[in-house]
Design a protein around this motif. Structure first.
Motif, mmCIF file in Angstrom:
data_model
loop_
_atom_site.group_PDB
_atom_site.id
_atom_site.type_symbol
_atom_site.label_atom_id
_atom_site.label_comp_id
_atom_site.label_asym_id
_atom_site.label_seq_id
_atom_site.Cartn_x
_atom_site.Cartn_y
_atom_site.Cartn_z
ATOM 1 N N SER A 77 33.188 -20.202 -46.960
ATOM 2 C CA SER A 77 32.588 -21.353 -48.168
ATOM 3 C C SER A 77 31.792 -20.621 -49.196
ATOM 4 C CB SER A 77 31.552 -22.130 -46.961
ATOM 5 O OG SER A 77 29.903 -21.519 -47.990
ATOM 6 N N THR A 78 32.271 -18.641 -48.505
ATOM 7 C CA THR A 78 31.234 -18.395 -50.194
ATOM 8 C C THR A 78 33.084 -17.876 -50.779
ATOM 9 O OG1 THR A 78 31.823 -15.924 -48.947
ATOM 10 C CG2 THR A 78 29.716 -17.262 -48.341
ATOM 11 N N GLY A 79 33.954 -18.289 -50.916
ATOM 12 C CA GLY A 79 35.045 -18.312 -51.213
ATOM 13 C C GLY A 79 35.394 -19.282 -52.688
ATOM 14 N N CYS A 80 36.428 -19.863 -52.475
ATOM 15 C CA CYS A 80 36.056 -21.052 -53.612
ATOM 16 C C CYS A 80 35.281 -21.855 -53.374
ATOM 17 C CB CYS A 80 37.554 -21.380 -53.344
ATOM 18 S SG CYS A 80 38.053 -22.789 -52.475
ATOM 19 N N GLY A 81 34.838 -22.366 -52.717
ATOM 20 C CA GLY A 81 33.739 -22.424 -51.918
ATOM 21 C C GLY A 81 34.145 -24.834 -51.902
ATOM 22 N N GLY A 82 35.759 -25.263 -52.018
ATOM 23 C CA GLY A 82 36.210 -26.264 -51.413
ATOM 24 C C GLY A 82 35.780 -26.568 -50.264
ATOM 25 N N CYS A 83 35.696 -25.241 -49.132
ATOM 26 C CA CYS A 83 34.785 -26.507 -48.124
ATOM 27 C C CYS A 83 33.533 -26.303 -48.066
ATOM 28 C CB CYS A 83 35.827 -25.249 -47.092
ATOM 29 S SG CYS A 83 34.841 -23.486 -47.190
ATOM 30 N N THR A 84 32.626 -26.776 -48.671
ATOM 31 C CA THR A 84 31.341 -26.192 -48.148
ATOM 32 C C THR A 84 30.868 -27.586 -47.617
ATOM 33 O OG1 THR A 84 31.431 -25.293 -50.462
ATOM 34 C CG2 THR A 84 28.859 -25.893 -49.454
ATOM 35 N N ALA A 85 31.620 -28.742 -48.163
ATOM 36 C CA ALA A 85 30.660 -30.127 -46.869
ATOM 37 C C ALA A 85 31.285 -29.911 -45.723
ATOM 38 C CB ALA A 85 31.601 -31.229 -48.472
ATOM 39 N N LEU A 86 32.923 -29.751 -45.699
ATOM 40 C CA LEU A 86 33.840 -29.935 -44.219
ATOM 41 C C LEU A 86 32.715 -28.852 -43.679
ATOM 42 C CD1 LEU A 86 35.849 -31.218 -43.037
ATOM 43 C CD2 LEU A 86 37.443 -28.885 -43.966
ATOM 44 N N LEU A 87 32.047 -27.605 -44.513
ATOM 45 C CA LEU A 87 32.076 -26.464 -43.114
ATOM 46 C C LEU A 87 30.258 -26.914 -42.937
ATOM 47 C CD1 LEU A 87 31.317 -23.897 -41.993
ATOM 48 C CD2 LEU A 87 30.591 -22.557 -43.998
ATOM 49 N N LYS A 88 29.779 -27.776 -43.397
ATOM 50 C CA LYS A 88 27.690 -28.352 -42.870
ATOM 51 C C LYS A 88 28.488 -28.946 -42.092
ATOM 52 C CE LYS A 88 23.745 -29.896 -44.480
ATOM 53 N NZ LYS A 88 23.441 -30.585 -44.085
ATOM 54 N N SER A 89 29.467 -30.117 -41.982
ATOM 55 C CA SER A 89 28.547 -30.985 -41.206
ATOM 56 C C SER A 89 30.158 -30.747 -39.809
ATOM 57 C CB SER A 89 30.580 -32.643 -42.195
ATOM 58 O OG SER A 89 31.606 -31.536 -42.013
ATOM 59 N N VAL A 90 31.140 -29.725 -40.170
ATOM 60 C CA VAL A 90 30.664 -29.020 -38.436
ATOM 61 C C VAL A 90 29.338 -28.487 -37.897
ATOM 62 C CG1 VAL A 90 32.364 -27.372 -37.850
ATOM 63 C CG2 VAL A 90 33.212 -29.120 -39.244
ATOM 64 N N VAL A 91 29.300 -27.769 -39.175
ATOM 65 C CA VAL A 91 27.929 -27.291 -38.196
ATOM 66 C C VAL A 91 27.201 -27.774 -37.473
ATOM 67 C CG1 VAL A 91 25.770 -25.825 -38.706
ATOM 68 C CG2 VAL A 91 28.829 -24.449 -39.629
ATOM 69 N N ASP A 92 26.548 -28.838 -38.771
ATOM 70 C CA ASP A 92 25.625 -29.696 -37.794
ATOM 71 C C ASP A 92 25.821 -30.335 -36.792
ATOM 72 O OD1 ASP A 92 23.971 -29.206 -40.130
ATOM 73 O OD2 ASP A 92 24.379 -30.959 -41.070
ATOM 74 N N HIS A 93 27.468 -30.956 -36.566
ATOM 75 C CA HIS A 93 27.839 -31.551 -35.630
ATOM 76 C C HIS A 93 27.594 -30.805 -34.306
ATOM 77 C CE1 HIS A 93 30.933 -32.512 -33.062
ATOM 78 N NE2 HIS A 93 30.608 -33.891 -33.480
ATOM 79 N N GLU A 94 27.855 -29.118 -34.321
ATOM 80 C CA GLU A 94 28.624 -28.104 -33.769
ATOM 81 C C GLU A 94 26.947 -28.080 -32.918
ATOM 82 O OE1 GLU A 94 30.675 -27.654 -31.485
ATOM 83 O OE2 GLU A 94 31.863 -28.863 -32.813
ATOM 84 N N LEU A 95 26.103 -27.801 -33.825
ATOM 85 C CA LEU A 95 24.303 -27.344 -33.573
ATOM 86 C C LEU A 95 23.925 -28.795 -32.829
ATOM 87 C CD1 LEU A 95 23.266 -26.053 -36.664
ATOM 88 C CD2 LEU A 95 23.343 -25.199 -34.297
ATOM 89 N N GLU A 96 24.316 -30.037 -33.173
ATOM 90 C CA GLU A 96 23.479 -31.214 -33.081
ATOM 91 C C GLU A 96 24.249 -31.234 -31.201
ATOM 92 O OE1 GLU A 96 23.886 -34.482 -34.891
ATOM 93 O OE2 GLU A 96 22.538 -33.605 -36.492
ATOM 94 N N ALA A 97 25.610 -30.847 -31.542
ATOM 95 C CA ALA A 97 26.153 -30.866 -30.229
ATOM 96 C C ALA A 97 25.604 -30.278 -28.827
ATOM 97 C CB ALA A 97 27.952 -30.878 -29.544
ATOM 98 N N ARG A 98 25.403 -29.652 -29.339
ATOM 99 C CA ARG A 98 24.634 -28.196 -28.566
ATOM 100 C C ARG A 98 22.922 -28.411 -28.343
ATOM 101 N NH1 ARG A 98 29.232 -25.751 -30.414
ATOM 102 N NH2 ARG A 98 30.720 -24.338 -29.647
ATOM 103 N N GLY A 99 22.695 -30.058 -28.131
ATOM 104 C CA GLY A 99 21.177 -30.585 -28.480
ATOM 105 C C GLY A 99 20.199 -29.187 -29.123
ATOM 106 N N VAL A 100 20.882 -28.134 -30.461
ATOM 107 C CA VAL A 100 19.817 -28.018 -31.274
ATOM 108 C C VAL A 100 19.445 -28.773 -32.643
ATOM 109 C CG1 VAL A 100 19.653 -25.653 -33.535
ATOM 110 C CG2 VAL A 100 20.915 -25.637 -31.182
#
Ligand code: SRM
Ligand SMILES: Cc1cc2nc3c(=O)[nH]c(=O)nc-3n(C[C@H](O)[C@H](O)[C@H](O)COP(=O)(O)OP(=O)(O)OC[C@H]3O[C@@H](n4cnc5c(N)ncnc54)[C@H](O)[C@@H]3O)c2cc1C
Ligand code: SF4
Ligand code: FES
Lengths: 853, 133
Positions: free
Chosen positions: A468-491
């Motif tokens: 998400s440091t290039g064109c920025g088009g993926c910002t929303a998707l990246l955040k949802s993936v990161v949040d999801h993965e963090l939560e899945a790991r109990g973080v």
């Protein structure tokens, strides 16, 4: 000057690295440098980069932001000393004019430089059609910072501008011209705008949208010549002898690879230009590579940054004997052009896949068009086209690029959702191979790996992967993936409001209500972080002050609350840039008697205040000195005014139209209703400010649909709209309930507002709150209209308490000498602050020196 | 007083190098956990001083701070009207205009290393507040 002798001497030394020269310091050339630095390739190569432009590499994708306030430095892709620190020699403002393949040297006007390996990253140039007159003064292009400077300079004494070319970049240039206050037209050769990305239906819709923005669109126009104009500087003459006059012309008729250097030294060039490269980005001379927009791979030029970055990675691999191959790239794009969403995925036209089936959805009212291209068995998405709303782009792209099997009814993906929520492929449903960021080629698997390696938040993942440091088009998707993965790991995703409390605003709100805590000191003693807590800070204190006020409605000027407030709340006035304050009494519904107008005028005269009618249908008096505030307010209160809470995060204004009393179309008394509502909710402290509008009929003169709460009269009562916003990011309010009678209207708004006060984050307007609300509008309706949580009685009771305990804060303050003590410029001296100096402008006072910051 | 007169006074004060303690206000003028402004004639000329009062919490002693009332970012005299808090353990005030934080202890701006507000020594003498300047 560097002479080749010196360099040759050095290269003869066995331990010195090989010479690597990169021609072009654009986005892709710079990316290659970063790759070389990050992967230790500088141990082997001594790298010299030539850039023809004055500036070091900058973000061309966001070039247009140069016109909205960003400068060359903030667009730069690296810190000013990046090249120095990394040990790469960057020679900006020095163009390569020749490649001598026999001697393995490049030539500039400053010298000759030997290379062992050479990378062409010269990008492309804007194509200017060979029209007589195309080189006149004021005929420009849109590619570099210097181009933009030239456009800006030319626009200064121009009133009209034309962009030749209605493709992606042409529309971006048109937007820029519009921003420079030029009357703007787009002239396109083809029969529709963006012929590459959209079909006829989409193009038609796009035209309507763009014309609605005041940009003239002319299609099927071939410019024959440009000559002197009569009313304007130029006259463009088209094929049918129609003419268009304009002061300034920007050509944006496509790009052409900058392959001249390569042509001149005999490298293989494609039929329509471009330096031919193989899967390793090698040209037909194995010492030379080409990457980015100058490179032609498999008969294709890739005019986007993501494929360019992939070529840069491939080049690194080739230069270090790795085995990464370039295998083409997806040209899917998502854009917002002149505020209009356009998305194109894969085979958007459906003409590359015989037998493909198409689904189309066109909403002429909302002006949205969506098209799916689906494999003949209905299982795979081959392409898609979106105009007017890119809401489903991310989801469709994942179906497309990961070959995920489509649902039984593929059309459901583009039909409007009755639930209000767009269908999304949750981050959990994506395979590990799913590309999340195509600019930096980061997959979901890469993200999971960084998290497993210890990244604990979005920032960590971005830092490690660059996603998400290039064109920025993926910002929303990246955040949802990161949040999801963090939560899945109990973080637990850290949502603490600040370092003093490990709670969200909503959490604090619940604590305050459940435990009946009435002061900040109590709250921080009982629930603050043990190690840091002591005083709180300018984040948590005002937030808690607002929560306490929403719950208990004690005057904010009480001793226990005073240290919590922003200066605006402390002094119940908005601080201005020179330390003076503004005074805004409430004028409910915008209705004001002549006597009150006179009283306002008298006060303004007496205290030398600047007077202005605000955008909220009331009158603002500016420039009040701190020590004058109590006297000013005493006089205003005596004249029947009360505080307008212009300083608080609370109800601001209820804007009204004149309604059925006077207007021939009005169907209800909108002024009466606005006054009722303003008096009901005035003083309610909330996460952010709240604005209402009430219109007397569907013509909507009160602009209710841009307010947090909008009410429009119907024959049968009132339609209620919620969660609109003007301001920085306008959002239309959504229809929430129809044909309510007065009583139903109050009840519904009571519940709605209290639910917002309870659950929103600090400084979150209703619009943003709504967008973040899981379940969307449908959920909100269930809670408020169907009482799905069983809390409505409580919400109503709570609101009634606030309504019943209302008191004018200013009236309260002026009757209390202890509170008035604060309104002194100096505690030990009666003088006013001598550094506040006023001068006069258009017959009114204004601050003498405008300070900048 | 003319500018020259002022200048002379300053020079003399410099020579003597003697800052004097003077009374600024009384305890009743202060606002707990917040600031007030005072006008002082110091050896360096007149000064607008922001005075912050943090009554002792949980057995700790009272704290008093005096720093410039002038906000270098907006050029307005408003620092005493900012929100007091602590960041990473150090008490700070946030400018009410553009919200930069200044450490009460030494006036250091946390957002911009090169900006520092002047500070003065300050203490209670009984119920009176005294500043050295
Ligand atoms: C006075 C006024 C401009 C005017 O001369 O017309 C004004 C002045 C300010 N606006 Fe506004 N806004 C004023 C109407 C508006 C409107 C129009 C409206 O209400 O119909 C809007 C857009 C509508 C909306 O809010 O949805 C508006 C959107 C903003 C925003 C952006 C809010 C957003 O959600 O994007 C801010 C910034 C913020 O609140 O964070 C803002 C903030 C401000 C502040 C408080 C900025 C500041 O912190 O100093 C200004 C304070 C002036 C003062 O000292 O009194 N003002 N502001 C208007 C006062 C209306 C009133 O009677 O109370
Ligand atoms: C307004 C605008 C908006 C865009 N929006 C998007 C978008 O939203 N998404 C997207 O993916 N892409 C977008 N692009 C395209 C993107 O910017 C390009 O794909 C990308 O910049 C290509 O990188 P490059 O390094 O190949 O070329 P460039 O960035 O053009 O860099 C080439 C550099 O080489 C220099 N050079 C050329 N010849 C020589 C020489 N002989 N000697 C020395 N230096 C030389 C040039 O001066 C130039 O600085 C946009 C482009 C523009 C102009
Ligand atoms: S909204 Fe309707 S009633 Fe109100 S002024 Fe406009 S036309 Fe008249
Ligand atoms: S896709 Fe461009 S930054 Fe991620």
């Amino acid at each position: 000057m560097v002479t080749n002798n010196v360099i040759n001497d050095v290269t003869q030394n066995m331990t010195t690295p090989e010479q690597l020269i990169i021609i072009g310091n654009g986005m892709v050339g710079h990316h290659l440098v970063e790759q070389l630095v990050d992967n230790g390739a500088l141990e082997r190569y001594q790298v010299t980069v030539f850039g023809e432009e004055r500036h070091r590499a900058y973000d061309r994708v966001h070039l247009s932001e140069y016109f909205s306030g960003r400068d060359a430095d903030s667009l730069a892709l690296c810190e000013a000393d990046y090249y120095d620190v990394s040990g790469v020699e960057l020679r900006t403002g020095e163009a390569v004019i020749e490649i001598d393949r026999n001697a393995q040297e490049v030539v500039t006007d400053q010298g000759r430089y030997p290379y062992n390996r050479l990378v062409l990253a010269t990008g492309s140039f804007p194509f200017v059609p060979p029209i007589p007159g195309n080189d006149r003064d004021g005929c420009l292009v849109y590619r570099t910072l210097d181009d933009l400077d030239a456009i800006q300079a030319a626009a200064e004494n121009a009133t009209t501008g034309v962009v030749v070319g209605g493709g992606l970049l042409g529309l971006e240039a048109a937007n820029a011209l519009r921003g420079l206050n030029l009357d703007t037209a787009v002239v396109e050769f083809a029969s529709r705008l963006m012929p590459m990305q959209v079909d006829n239906e989409g193009g038609e819709l796009l035209r309507e949208k763009i014309e609605a923005l005041g940009v003239q669109v002319l299609t099927e126009r071939a410019t024959q010549r440009i000559e002197d104009g009569e009313a304007s500087r130029h006259r463009m003459v088209f094929q049918d002898d129609k003419v268009l006059e304009t002061d300034l012309i920007v050509f944006s008729a496509g790009i052409r690879p900058r392959d001249q250097l390569a042509r001149d030294c005999g490298l293989e060039i494609g039929e329509r230009g471009g330096v031919v490269v193989d899967n390793q980005c090698l040209t037909n001379d194995p010492a030379i590579l080409a990457i980015g927009e100058v490179a032609l791979w498999n008969q294709s030029i890739f005019g986007l940054v993501a494929p360019g970055y992939q070529m840069a990675k491939t080049a690194l691999s080739t230069l270090t004997e790795g085995d990464i191959q370039f295998g083409g790239a997806d040209m899917s794009t998502k854009l917002k052009l002149l505020g209009v969403d356009v998305g194109s995925i894969g085979d958007a036209h459906g003409n590359q896949n015989p037998g493909a089936r198409m689904f189309r959805y066109l909403d002429p009212i909302k002006q949205e068009y969506r098209k799916l291209v689906v494999s003949s068995d209905g299982k795979k998405l081959l392409g898609a086209m979106l105009v007017g709303d890119n809401g489903v782009y991310d989801t469709l792209l994942q179906y497309y690029s990961n070959g995920i099997e489509l649902p039984d009814e593929p059309a459901s993906l583009i039909l409007p959702q009755s639930s209000g929520a767009a269908p999304t492929l949750g981050p959990g449903a994506l395979p590990e191979t799913a590309t999340i960021c195509s600019c930096h080629n980061v997959t979901k698997g890469d993200i999971c790996a960084t998290i497993d390696d210890g990244a604990v938040d979005l920032g960590g993942v971005k830092g490690a992967t660059k996603a998400s440091t290039g064109c920025g088009g993926c910002t929303a998707l990246l955040k949802s993936v990161v949040d999801h993965e963090l939560e899945a790991r109990g973080v637990e995703v850290d949502k603490s409001i600040c370092e003093h409390f490990a709670h969200t605003r909503q959490g604090l709100y619940d604590i305050v209500r459940v435990e009946g805590i009435k002061t900040f000191t109590d709250l921080i003693e009982k629930h603050g972080n043990a190690d840091t807590h002591r005083l709180g800070c300018d984040i948590c204190k005002p937030a808690v002050a607002s929560i306490l006020a929403s719950c208990f409605n004690e005057p904010i000027t009480d001793a226990a609350h005073i240290p919590l407030q922003d200066t605006n709340d402390t002094f119940m006035a908005n601080m201005q840039k020179n330390g003076t304050y503004s005074v805004v009494p409430r004028v409910a519904g915008g209705e004001i008697t002549p006597d009150k107008l006179i009283a306002l005028g008298e006060v303004a005269n007496k205290y030398s205040l600047y007077s202005k009618v605000t955008g909220g249908q009331r009158i603002d008096l500016f420039g009040a000195r701190l020590e004058d505030l109590p006297d000013i307010w005493s006089e205003l209160i005596a004249a029947g005014f009360e505080t307008g809470h212009a300083y608080g995060k609370s109800l601001r204004t209820v804007k009204s139209c004149v309604g059925s009393t006077w207007c021939r179309y009005g169907v209800q008394d909108s002024v009466g209703m606005a006054i009722q509502l303003e008096n009901r909710y005035k003083g309610l402290r909330s996460p952010h400010k709240i604005k209402f509008g009430v219109s007397g009929c569907t013509r909507e003169c009160a602009e209710a649909q841009s307010k947090d709460i909008g009410i429009i009269a119907t024959e049968n009562g009132w339609n209620l709209y919620v969660c609109g916003n003007g301001g920085m990011r306008p959002r239309h309010a959504e229809l929430f309930a129809t044909d309510l009678d007065d009583e139903q209207l109050y009840r519904t708004i009571d519940r709605f507002l209290m639910f917002y006060v309870r659950t929103a984050d600090r400084l979150q307007r209703t619009s943003v709150w709504r967008e973040n609300l899981e379940g969307g509008l449908e959920y909100l309706k269930e809670v408020i209209l169907e009482d799905s949580l069983g809390i409505n009685d409580e919400l109503e009771r709570q609101m009634q308490t606030v309504v019943d305990t209302y008191q004018c804060e200013w009236a309260d303050a002026i009757s209390d000498p202890e509170k008035l003590k604060r309104f002194r410029s100096f505690v030990n001296d009666d003088r006013p602050d001598p550094s506040i100096i006023m001068t006069s402008e258009r017959g009114q006072p204004r601050p003498a020196q405008t300070t900048s910051h | 007083m003319t500018a020259t007169a002022l200048k002379k006074e300053m020079d003399m004060a410099d020579v003597q190098n003697s800052k004097a303690w003077q009374k600024a206000c009384t305890k009743a003028d202060l606002v707990a956990f917040s600031g007030v402004a005072a006008w002082l004639e110091t050896v360096d000329g007149p000064a607008q001083v922001a005075i912050f009062y943090l009554p002792g919490l949980r057995g700790q002693s009272d704290e008093l701070y005096a720093l410039d009332h002038h906000d270098p970012f907006s050029n307005a005299n408003v620092i005493a009207r900012g929100i007091v808090g602590d960041l990473k353990g150090a008490p700070v005030v946030a400018s009410p205009i553009y919200k930069q934080h200044f450490r009460l202890e030494d006036g250091q701006c946390l957002e911009d290393e090169s900006v520092k507000l002047r500070t003065w020594k300050i203490e209670f003498k009984g119920d009176e507040v005294w500043v050295e300047g």
